[in-house]
Write a protein that holds these residues in place. Structure first.
Motif, short mmCIF file in Angstrom:
data_model
loop_
_atom_site.label_atom_id
_atom_site.label_comp_id
_atom_site.label_asym_id
_atom_site.label_seq_id
_atom_site.Cartn_x
_atom_site.Cartn_y
_atom_site.Cartn_z
N THR A 43 15.44 -21.22 -58.78
CA THR A 43 16.13 -20.22 -57.97
C THR A 43 17.08 -19.40 -58.83
N ASP A 77 10.84 -16.97 -53.20
CA ASP A 77 11.45 -18.28 -53.41
C ASP A 77 11.00 -19.23 -52.31
N GLU A 78 10.04 -20.04 -52.62
CA GLU A 78 9.48 -21.00 -51.66
C GLU A 78 9.31 -20.37 -50.29
#
Ligand SMILES: Nc1ncnc2c1ncn2[C@@H]1O[C@H](COP(=O)(O)OP(=O)(O)OP(=O)(O)O)[C@@H](O)[C@H]1O
Ligand SMILES: [Mg+2]
Lengths: 278, 378
Positions: free
Chosen positions: B49, B164-165
């Motif tokens: 991240t 991000d995911e």
């Protein structure tokens, strides 16, 4: 027998709750509304003495005072002054209070030196007796040789409203999702645009509530205003002065008008929030 | 889809991010190729991240630089970067309709209302949400919100899209559907994707290349096949899929092959191409093989050319429907995991049987100890 004992409390509890809770609620509402009801009622009361004084004996219904609402010169001026004062004070303290709340929530103590001191000051500002504040402001203005009037009233009202606005907005901000602002920046908005398009609309309920509170505080403030008004009398101060000789019925008329406007605002906001929820 | 600017390479050069005590990203260099789908894999807290946030401009590197094409963007704020992010939490504006959410970026670029509305319409079509333009995000399901977040980022046709995911909250079926959708959009729109995920299978199936990170450093980089078949470090070998690893000493090269001497005096052959970079003869290494590459044969059988073999005793045999999994105790006391497909093999060994594990030389690899990645980037 045991069966009955087990079920009895349940059977009794329900009707009881159905009785006591509404009773309590209505009593409370009555207690709160009664003085307002009296004001509304007596604004429609006839006066038999011929003197411009409200009478607290029911003499019959009239709308005379509504037709002659602006016949008391000092009162009308005081009324307009108070409205103007409340508007300007609410506007200024809303802007300042919102900025204060933002800085208190957004910056860590390391970035914002003296943050805890500011927090303490806010608390003190709310907790301090108004009469002390009024007296000390009077002293301050006298020392600085500031003529008392609209400016001193405005300064005073802004001073005691900021803390309320800041606290209200801060409550709204504390659950704010900062990723929303990052997302706005990510999509190309400058910090100012982000504030205008994302932050402000989302904290608007808090800002409006703070602003309304500031408006209400200013409109009915008597204690501090009495110290700093000089010969410029806002509505509450004028009314207080009038009580010594007798209250003109127009005071009740204007009070009723203000109350009705408040009701209308509340109704409107309920309506709007219901519509936006759909 | 019209006039999107030609995608450019994105480069991170020796980027380090130091938080108060944690070094979240440690001297990381990475070349993201124009138009590729690059996945970032790694254990929790390894700095994925943080890397994304530095690319997006939400976090400034402590040292190092970031380039978009030839342009150094290291100090630029997010709104001056041609990057868009699909946030893990979606971060949809709750006070705006779906349409206004998607149009947000376009309007900031000065696209007219009418043009924006048209492109929003196209985008809604693309993510299969046509007709929901007037809804508020709160009135959408999780999967729909996710697609709005995706549309809101994609519609701007950024140089680089950071994800991000983005599917962590979706159920398996919706996830599968969205994976296909995403891949389709990516090839259709031609945007560079940097995709963070915890789902290895997702990364392996969708990516052009994979980056495996650990403790702020890159441990492996390459196509899914390269990273899986020829891991460079023991961390990658065991993080991505499963591996049997044995310590050994690397011998010298002969005709494109190395011999690795493992404990117990056995020798295992490795193709030179499967030996991690930067290793020289007689260095201490680990030699590995994936569980599904090993055959179990009765130990009496004659040796075959081109295979490595080790003896062992079946310690545990478990049946899992599609296959059999075995734990084989090798002579030096190490457990090997072996996975055999359930294809009706008559001689499935049982617990206590003595067996020989055999696997092709080309499926043998040699890795470095973790954290010793040589200079990365090609
Ligand atoms: N703002 C911050 N302040 C201090 N430390 C931070 C901050 N942000 C991240 N870290 C630390 O940096 C390290 C990397 O965090 P990061 O969020 O990049 O991990 P990640 O790889 O995304 O993990 P996950 O897979 O769990 O999302 C962690 O140890 C984390 O605690
Ligand atoms: Mg993360």
């Amino acid at each position: 027998m045991t069966d009955q004992i087990a079920t009895t409390p349940l059977r009794v509890a329900r009707p009881r709750r159905r009785f006591w809770l509404p009773l309590y609620s209505w009593l409370l509402i009555g207690y709160l509304v009664l003085p307002i009801g009296a004001m509304v009622l007596f604004s429609f009361n006839r006066v038999l003495t011929g003197l411009p004084q409200v009478s607290f004996q029911w003499n019959g219904f009239t709308t005379q005072w509504y037709q002659q609402w602006s016949q008391v010169p000092g009162l009308t001026a005081a009324f307009w002054l108070s409205l103007r004062l409340a508007l300007v004070a609410a506007l200024i303290s809303t802007v300042l209070g919102t900025m204060l709340a933002l800085s208190l929530v957004r910056y860590s103590p390391r970035e914002f030196r003296g943050k805890s001191f500011v927090n303490q000051t806010l608390f003190m500002n709310i907790a301090a007796p108004e009469i002390v504040m009024g007296a000390s402001l009077l002293g301050l203005f006298a020392t600085l040789n500031v003529a008392r009037g609209f400016t001193t009233l405005l300064l005073t009202h802004v001073a005691f409203s900021i803390a309320y606005v800041a606290v209200t907005v801060r409550a709204r901000l504390s659950g704010f999702d900062r990723t929303l602002e990052e997302a706005a920046g990510d999509l190309g908005s400058s910090p100012f645009t982000t504030f205008r398009l994302v932050t402000l609309p989302l904290i608007m309920p808090g800002v409006l509530a703070g602003g309304l509170m500031a408006f209400a505080l200013s409109l009915d403030d008597f204690v501090a205003s009495n110290f700093v008004s000089g010969s410029t009398l806002p509505f509450p101060v004028w009314v207080y002065g009038a009580t010594r000789v007798g209250i003109p019925p127009q005071v009740f008329v204007l009070g009723t008008v203000i109350f009705s406007l408040g009701l209308a605002c509340a109704a409107l906001s309920v309506l709007l929030s219901r519509r936006s929820a759909n | 889809m019209g006039e999107s600017p030609a995608p450019v390479n994105v480069r991170l050069v020796n980027v380090t991010k130091q938080f108060a005590e944690v070094r979240a990203v440690d001297n990381l260099s990475l070349d993201i190729r124009a138009g590729e789908f690059l996945s970032l894999l790694g254990p929790s807290g390894c700095g994925k991240t943080t890397t994304l946030r530095m690319l997006g401009g939400f976090e400034e590197p402590s040292t190092g630089s970031i380039f978009f094409g030839e342009k150094d963007v290291t100090g630029l704020p997010p709104y001056r970067r041609d990057v868009n992010t699909v946030f893990q939490s979606y971060a949809l504006f709750p006070h705006l309709s779906v349409g206004d959410n998607i149009a947000f970026g376009l309007r900031r670029q000065g696209v007219s209302k009418a043009d924006a509305a048209q492109r929003v319409g196209e985008m809604l079509e693309l993510v299969d949400l046509a007709g929901l333009s007037a809804r508020r995000p709160a009135a959408l399901s999780g999967g729909q919100q996710q697609r709005v977040a995706l549309a809101r980022a994609l519609v701007n046709r950024p140089t680089l899209l950071l994800l991000d995911e983005p599917m962590s909250a979706l159920d398996a079926k919706l996830r599968k559907h969205m994976q296909i959708e995403l891949k389709r959009i990516q090839s259709q729109v031609g945007i560079t994707f940097l995709y963070v995920t915890h789902d290895q299978e997702e990364a392996l199936t969708m990516s052009d290349r994979i980056v495996v990170m650990n403790q702020g450093r890159i441990e492996g980089l390459g196509t899914p096949r390269e990273v899986y078949e020829r891991p460079q470090t023991d961390f990658v070998a065991s993080f991505l899929g499963a591996s049997n690893l044995l310590p050994g000493i690397l011998g010298s090269a002969t005709q494109g092959y190395y011999d690795v001497e493992v404990t117990g005096g056995h020798r295992l052959r490795v193709a030179a191409a499967n030996v991690a970079e930067g290793l020289t003869a007689s260095s201490a290494v680990q030699v590995g093989v994936r569980p599904e590459k090993i055959h179990l044969v009765p130990s009496a059988r004659a040796e075959e050319a081109g295979t490595n073999c080790l003896r062992g005793v079946v310690r545990v045999a478990t049946f899992s429907g599609v296959g059999n999994q075995y734990l084989i105790l090798s002579p030096d006391g190490r457990d090997f995991t072996v996975y055999a497909q359930n294809i009706g093999d008559a001689l499935a060994p049982r617990t206590g049987d003595e067996v020989e594990m055999r696997w092709p030389v080309e499926h043998t690899f040699v890795v470095r100890p973790s954290g010793t990645m040589t200079n990365e980037g090609e």
